[in-house]
Motif scaffolding. Structure first.
Motif, PDB file in Angstrom:
ATOM      1  N   GLU A 223       0.841  -1.200   0.000  1.00  0.00           N
ATOM      2  CA  GLU A 223       0.000   0.000   0.000  1.00  0.00           C
ATOM      3  C   GLU A 223       0.878   1.253   0.000  1.00  0.00           C
ATOM      4  O   GLU A 223       0.618   2.217  -0.736  1.00  0.00           O
ATOM      5  CB  GLU A 223      -0.935   0.005   1.210  1.00  0.00           C
ATOM      6  CG  GLU A 223      -1.879   1.205   1.227  1.00  0.00           C
ATOM      7  CD  GLU A 223      -2.853   1.177   2.396  1.00  0.00           C
ATOM      8  OE1 GLU A 223      -3.617   2.157   2.523  1.00  0.00           O
ATOM      9  OE2 GLU A 223      -2.837   0.194   3.163  1.00  0.00           O
ATOM     10  N   ARG A 226       2.421   1.685  -3.417  1.00  0.00           N
ATOM     11  CA  ARG A 226       1.480   2.237  -4.394  1.00  0.00           C
ATOM     12  C   ARG A 226       1.270   3.737  -4.191  1.00  0.00           C
ATOM     13  O   ARG A 226       1.098   4.493  -5.143  1.00  0.00           O
ATOM     14  CB  ARG A 226       0.145   1.500  -4.328  1.00  0.00           C
ATOM     15  CG  ARG A 226       0.217   0.034  -4.769  1.00  0.00           C
ATOM     16  CD  ARG A 226      -1.177  -0.557  -4.929  1.00  0.00           C
ATOM     17  NE  ARG A 226      -1.931  -0.555  -3.688  1.00  0.00           N
ATOM     18  CZ  ARG A 226      -1.904  -1.523  -2.776  1.00  0.00           C
ATOM     19  NH1 ARG A 226      -1.124  -2.584  -2.971  1.00  0.00           N
ATOM     20  NH2 ARG A 226      -2.638  -1.450  -1.678  1.00  0.00           N
ATOM     21  N   LYS A 227       1.287   4.167  -2.956  1.00  0.00           N
ATOM     22  CA  LYS A 227       1.074   5.586  -2.672  1.00  0.00           C
ATOM     23  C   LYS A 227       2.300   6.424  -3.012  1.00  0.00           C
ATOM     24  O   LYS A 227       2.186   7.537  -3.522  1.00  0.00           O
ATOM     25  CB  LYS A 227       0.725   5.771  -1.188  1.00  0.00           C
ATOM     26  CG  LYS A 227      -0.678   5.326  -0.809  1.00  0.00           C
ATOM     27  CD  LYS A 227      -0.931   5.567   0.666  1.00  0.00           C
ATOM     28  CE  LYS A 227      -2.358   5.147   1.058  1.00  0.00           C
ATOM     29  NZ  LYS A 227      -2.606   5.367   2.511  1.00  0.00           N
ATOM     30  N   SER A 232      -1.661   2.370  -8.380  1.00  0.00           N
ATOM     31  CA  SER A 232      -2.427   1.146  -8.642  1.00  0.00           C
ATOM     32  C   SER A 232      -2.761   0.986 -10.114  1.00  0.00           C
ATOM     33  O   SER A 232      -2.868  -0.133 -10.622  1.00  0.00           O
ATOM     34  CB  SER A 232      -3.727   1.157  -7.826  1.00  0.00           C
ATOM     35  OG  SER A 232      -3.465   1.199  -6.444  1.00  0.00           O
ATOM     36  N   SER A 233      -2.905   2.085 -10.825  1.00  0.00           N
ATOM     37  CA  SER A 233      -3.285   2.043 -12.232  1.00  0.00           C
ATOM     38  C   SER A 233      -2.227   1.392 -13.111  1.00  0.00           C
ATOM     39  O   SER A 233      -2.513   1.044 -14.260  1.00  0.00           O
ATOM     40  CB  SER A 233      -3.559   3.463 -12.746  1.00  0.00           C
ATOM     41  OG  SER A 233      -2.414   4.282 -12.589  1.00  0.00           O
ATOM     42  N   LEU A 235      -0.215  -1.278 -11.819  1.00  0.00           N
ATOM     43  CA  LEU A 235       0.194  -2.519 -11.157  1.00  0.00           C
ATOM     44  C   LEU A 235      -0.868  -3.607 -11.295  1.00  0.00           C
ATOM     45  O   LEU A 235      -2.066  -3.322 -11.361  1.00  0.00           O
ATOM     46  CB  LEU A 235       0.450  -2.257  -9.670  1.00  0.00           C
ATOM     47  CG  LEU A 235       1.640  -1.345  -9.340  1.00  0.00           C
ATOM     48  CD1 LEU A 235       1.635  -1.000  -7.852  1.00  0.00           C
ATOM     49  CD2 LEU A 235       2.952  -2.003  -9.736  1.00  0.00           C
ATOM     50  N   LYS A 237      -3.069  -7.138 -10.167  1.00  0.00           N
ATOM     51  CA  LYS A 237      -3.842  -7.493  -8.972  1.00  0.00           C
ATOM     52  C   LYS A 237      -2.961  -8.046  -7.863  1.00  0.00           C
ATOM     53  O   LYS A 237      -3.196  -7.794  -6.672  1.00  0.00           O
ATOM     54  CB  LYS A 237      -4.906  -8.537  -9.339  1.00  0.00           C
ATOM     55  CG  LYS A 237      -6.111  -7.964 -10.076  1.00  0.00           C
ATOM     56  CD  LYS A 237      -7.167  -9.033 -10.291  1.00  0.00           C
ATOM     57  CE  LYS A 237      -8.410  -8.459 -10.991  1.00  0.00           C
ATOM     58  NZ  LYS A 237      -9.443  -9.494 -11.207  1.00  0.00           N
ATOM     59  N   TYR A 239      -0.205  -7.206  -6.867  1.00  0.00           N
ATOM     60  CA  TYR A 239       0.431  -6.145  -6.086  1.00  0.00           C
ATOM     61  C   TYR A 239      -0.588  -5.140  -5.550  1.00  0.00           C
ATOM     62  O   TYR A 239      -0.245  -4.035  -5.163  1.00  0.00           O
ATOM     63  CB  TYR A 239       1.468  -5.407  -6.932  1.00  0.00           C
ATOM     64  CG  TYR A 239       2.594  -6.285  -7.442  1.00  0.00           C
ATOM     65  CD1 TYR A 239       2.950  -7.475  -6.806  1.00  0.00           C
ATOM     66  CD2 TYR A 239       3.305  -5.929  -8.584  1.00  0.00           C
ATOM     67  CE1 TYR A 239       3.974  -8.275  -7.284  1.00  0.00           C
ATOM     68  CE2 TYR A 239       4.341  -6.716  -9.070  1.00  0.00           C
ATOM     69  CZ  TYR A 239       4.667  -7.898  -8.417  1.00  0.00           C
ATOM     70  OH  TYR A 239       5.687  -8.686  -8.892  1.00  0.00           O
ATOM     71  N   GLY A 240      -1.861  -5.556  -5.577  1.00  0.00           N
ATOM     72  CA  GLY A 240      -2.919  -4.672  -5.106  1.00  0.00           C
ATOM     73  C   GLY A 240      -3.296  -3.600  -6.102  1.00  0.00           C
ATOM     74  O   GLY A 240      -3.925  -2.597  -5.744  1.00  0.00           O
ATOM     75  N   GLY A 241      -2.941  -3.819  -7.366  1.00  0.00           N
ATOM     76  CA  GLY A 241      -3.203  -2.829  -8.393  1.00  0.00           C
ATOM     77  C   GLY A 241      -4.545  -2.987  -9.073  1.00  0.00           C
ATOM     78  O   GLY A 241      -5.308  -3.919  -8.787  1.00  0.00           O
ATOM     79  N   ASP A 242      -4.823  -2.078  -9.992  1.00  0.00           N
ATOM     80  CA  ASP A 242      -6.086  -2.073 -10.720  1.00  0.00           C
ATOM     81  C   ASP A 242      -6.027  -2.863 -12.023  1.00  0.00           C
ATOM     82  O   ASP A 242      -7.065  -3.103 -12.651  1.00  0.00           O
ATOM     83  CB  ASP A 242      -6.485  -0.628 -11.059  1.00  0.00           C
ATOM     84  CG  ASP A 242      -6.677   0.230  -9.818  1.00  0.00           C
ATOM     85  OD1 ASP A 242      -7.057  -0.326  -8.766  1.00  0.00           O
ATOM     86  OD2 ASP A 242      -6.430   1.451  -9.905  1.00  0.00           O
TER      87      ASP A 242
END
Length: 280
Positions: A223, A226-227, A232-233, A235, A237, A239-242
């Motif tokens: 998290e 990503r921040k 997320s756009s 990455l 899934k 890695y917690g992405g979109d």
């Protein structure tokens, strides 16, 4: 001989990313050298990667041809139907994110799909990485590049796959010849193998590159990653992405890379069909 780029210098100039004056300056300089005469699209790539610094652009162009000429095992025969490239695509998965970060920054991510060190051909892996770098530029050259490499599954025996001379040539290309500005290099699931590899090649790695290499241990907080680093756009899934799952992204990129074969063929002809003895 013309490389099949799918953008025009006019579009890059219209976006304020370079100028016709800069392009003409490099064209005039090339005319006074024994280097291949490059089309304006190719010159544009080098200018963007060097922030339109003329001297840096000249040096990068020289490095591009010098380094590629000296390491044909990496840079020649970029044929996706060859057995070595078919095999390495089963071992290493690479995707280029279909979306970009701020400042038109491209994201490329790689990880081992087959962690058996006996199947790892490092020279073919580097060749595949070079081909993906060209792929990112054919439609819309990025201003910058973010590289993500996931070390999950890589162990000590993978160090035996390294080929000293080829790795050195690849490092030289990344630092002195590639027409891409690297913004960050993120090493996920980092372990002792990374430290040993750095020890082996540290004398060939410039401080400028080391400053942008960031390593993360297993179990890191994605998290936060990503921040702070890659949204997320861009990455998958995992890695917690979109984006879709890693396997799906690899498959899409591989199909798109296949359309690049005419480019790879013409780029090699440009280099090897030119009797350049400029190497200093």
């Amino acid at each position: 001989m013309s490389l099949p780029f799918r953008f025009t210098p006019k579009s890059i100039i219209a976006d304020g990313r370079t100028t016709q004056s800069h392009i003409d300056t490099i064209k005039n300089w090339l005319n006074a050298t024994t280097l291949p005469q490059l089309q304006e699209e190719f010159i544009t790539l080098f200018l963007i990667s060097c922030n339109n610094d003329i001297d840096a652009t000249k040096g990068t162009i020289e490095g591009y041809f010098k380094i590629k000429k000296g390491a044909p095992q990496i840079f020649d025969n970029c044929n996706l139907d060859s057995e070595e490239l078919k095999n390495i695509q089963k071992v290493i998965g690479i995707y280029v994110a279909p979306t970009r970060m701020d400042n038109n920054t491209a994201v490329i991510c790689a990880k081992m799909m087959d962690t058996n060190y006996r199947h790892c051909d490092i020279v073919s892996a580097m060749k595949l990485a070079v081909m993906h770098a060209h792929f990112m530029q054919i439609d819309d050259p990025p201003n910058e590049l973010v590289i993500i490499f996931d070390m999950e599954g890589i162990g000590f025996m993978h160090l035996t796959c390294l080929r000293m001379s080829s790795v050195i040539s690849y490092l030289k290309y990344v630092q002195d010849g590639v027409p891409l500005k690297i913004r960050d290099v993120h090493i996920l699931n980092c372990n002792y193998v990374f430290d040993r590899a750095i020890d082996l090649f540290k004398m060939f790695i410039k401080s400028e590159l080391m400053k942008i290499v960031r390593s993360y241990p297993p179990g890191m907080n994605m998290e936060t990653f990503r921040k702070e680093w890659v949204p997320s756009s861009c990455l998958p899934k995992e890695y917690g992405g979109d984006l879709p799952e890693f396997d799906s992204l690899i498959s899409v990129t591989a199909k798109q890379l296949k359309t690049m074969q005419p480019f790879f063929d013409e780029e090699e002809k440009l280099r090897n069909g030119h009797n350049s003895l400029f190497i200093k």
